[in-house]
Design an enzyme around this catalytic site. Sequence first.
Site, mmCIF file in Angstrom:
data_model
loop_
_atom_site.group_PDB
_atom_site.id
_atom_site.type_symbol
_atom_site.label_atom_id
_atom_site.label_comp_id
_atom_site.label_asym_id
_atom_site.label_seq_id
_atom_site.Cartn_x
_atom_site.Cartn_y
_atom_site.Cartn_z
ATOM 1 N N ARG A 18 48.776 82.603 45.873
ATOM 2 C CA ARG A 18 47.426 82.152 46.201
ATOM 3 C C ARG A 18 47.197 80.697 45.841
ATOM 4 N NH1 ARG A 18 43.435 86.100 43.693
ATOM 5 N NH2 ARG A 18 41.906 84.941 44.908
ATOM 6 N N TYR A 354 50.466 41.320 36.682
ATOM 7 C CA TYR A 354 51.388 42.452 36.479
ATOM 8 C C TYR A 354 52.417 42.065 35.425
ATOM 9 C CZ TYR A 354 55.221 45.681 36.994
ATOM 10 O OH TYR A 354 56.203 46.592 36.711
ATOM 11 N N SER A 393 48.237 29.871 35.323
ATOM 12 C CA SER A 393 47.820 30.844 36.346
ATOM 13 C C SER A 393 48.724 30.833 37.562
ATOM 14 C CB SER A 393 46.394 30.511 36.798
ATOM 15 O OG SER A 393 45.528 30.642 35.704
ATOM 16 N N SER A 411 50.832 25.910 36.104
ATOM 17 C CA SER A 411 50.252 26.836 37.086
ATOM 18 C C SER A 411 51.040 26.847 38.380
ATOM 19 C CB SER A 411 48.832 26.401 37.430
ATOM 20 O OG SER A 411 48.020 26.544 36.324
ATOM 21 N N ARG A 428 57.255 24.018 41.046
ATOM 22 C CA ARG A 428 56.374 24.041 42.219
ATOM 23 C C ARG A 428 56.545 22.723 42.967
ATOM 24 N NH1 ARG A 428 51.302 23.218 38.127
ATOM 25 N NH2 ARG A 428 51.377 20.965 38.135
#
Length: 452
Positions: A18, A354, A393, A411, A428
């Site tokens: 069930r 994360y 960041s 950053s 970067r």
Amino acid sequence: MNSRTCLAIVLAAGEGTRMRSSRPKVLHAIAGRSLMGHVLDAVSGAGGGAVAVAVVAGPKHDEIAAEVRRIAPQAQVFEQSERLGTAHAVLAARPAIAKGADDILVIFGDTPLVPPQALMQLRAALAAGAGVAVLGFRAADPAGYGRLVMQGNELAAIREDQDANAEERKITLCNGGLMALAGGNALKILERIGNDNRKHEYYLSDAVAIARDMGLKASVIEAVEDDVRGINTKAQLAEAEAVLQQRLRKAAMEAGVTLIAPETVFLSADTKFGKDVVIEPNVVFGPGVTVEDGAVIHSFSHLEGAHVGARVSVGPFARLRPGTKLGEGSRIGNFVEVKEAVFEPGAKANHLTYVGDARVGEGANVGAGTITCNYDGVDKHRTDIGKGAFIGSNSSLVAPVKIGDGAYVGSGSVITEDVPADALALGRGKQTVKEGWAARLRSLKAIGKKKA
Ligand code: UD1
Ligand code: MG
């Protein structure tokens, strides 16, 4: 301390059809623990030294056996190859019964809310001289249950619903399904149980009349209906979950936890709290979470397998996955996911991040939008962030990678190589500035429009 020896037999040979599930019924969970896990937990608290455990499962019971081994490695698993009734199921554990424990407890694997105290009371009734003791309850609706037929203060028999006459059907004192049998007589009683009834099943409940016939006393211990709830359907699973959640919330508040909206907080059976913890509305605790003194869990956070240290702040909207360890005073802010990672005391990841397979050193700051790129599509790799480091960041830390103590990451960097202590790493494109470029563009556009 009870010096009597005890064998607990857990019946789990129910087909559970069930539940409409491919998973065995007793492996469904409430409050983050399987039904079988709850029952084995109650058994281990049934008092008086070691309780031997025998689980009776149906054919093809590998999954059940694995869960039993995980929780109670000493337990024996027996197979009931044909489902011929509860007494027949108990006899599947005959080799364990034959060892001659003083107390035999029979518990249904689909009755997860039974408290250890009820099992202890059943054992106490045996110690006081009963041959059989039954856990009874007053049913709001007794239909379907075995009725406890009393003679004065003594239990005379249990009549199964289908075999009861109109008068017996009116009885509201019902059999909760749990029973204790004095070990010395258990096999004799069980072997005398026949299947001459409507369902042609060997009813364990017949043990009462047989014991009486043998001149033994039968006792009833009364429990509340919630304690003996049996689960056959997903709706009943949800009802049991609701009862257990209420109990867990109440226990947490009694232990000093502040739950602002208790009915919106979901706990696991093993959730542990220190003092002065505050839980805001809408927080879910999966299995394996400990929250230390003075920590605050803000709204809409989801925690599982995590250790939250003293005075830590988590959320709102944080997700802590297994292997998370947050040191004293650390901070995990909104939209931050942490997995298999240690935040040392005072470390922070306040926004949109994360952190997986990592260490974040004492007092380090992980800026908004930082991602530890821990997975290369095949293997997982570690990120190590040193004490007092500052991750700018929107950085990607491509693991395996190490950021030294006190180092800065600019950053927007993609960091693929280790950064030495106290260094600045920039990964970067270099910024170029073209003076007057925008003004020139606008004037060229304006000339074009006039010509058209
Ligand atoms: C049983 C009791 C009934 C009681 C009720 C409480 C009997 C005969 N009846 O009825 O008096 O009021 O529980 O909920 O005991 N099982 C096996 N093998 C079998 C049959 C059952 O392992 O051959 C297990 C099931 O998995 C389940 C438990 O025994 O965990 C009880 O069986 P179930 O069919 O649910 O009995 P009920 O009809 O509910
Ligand atoms: Mg049942």
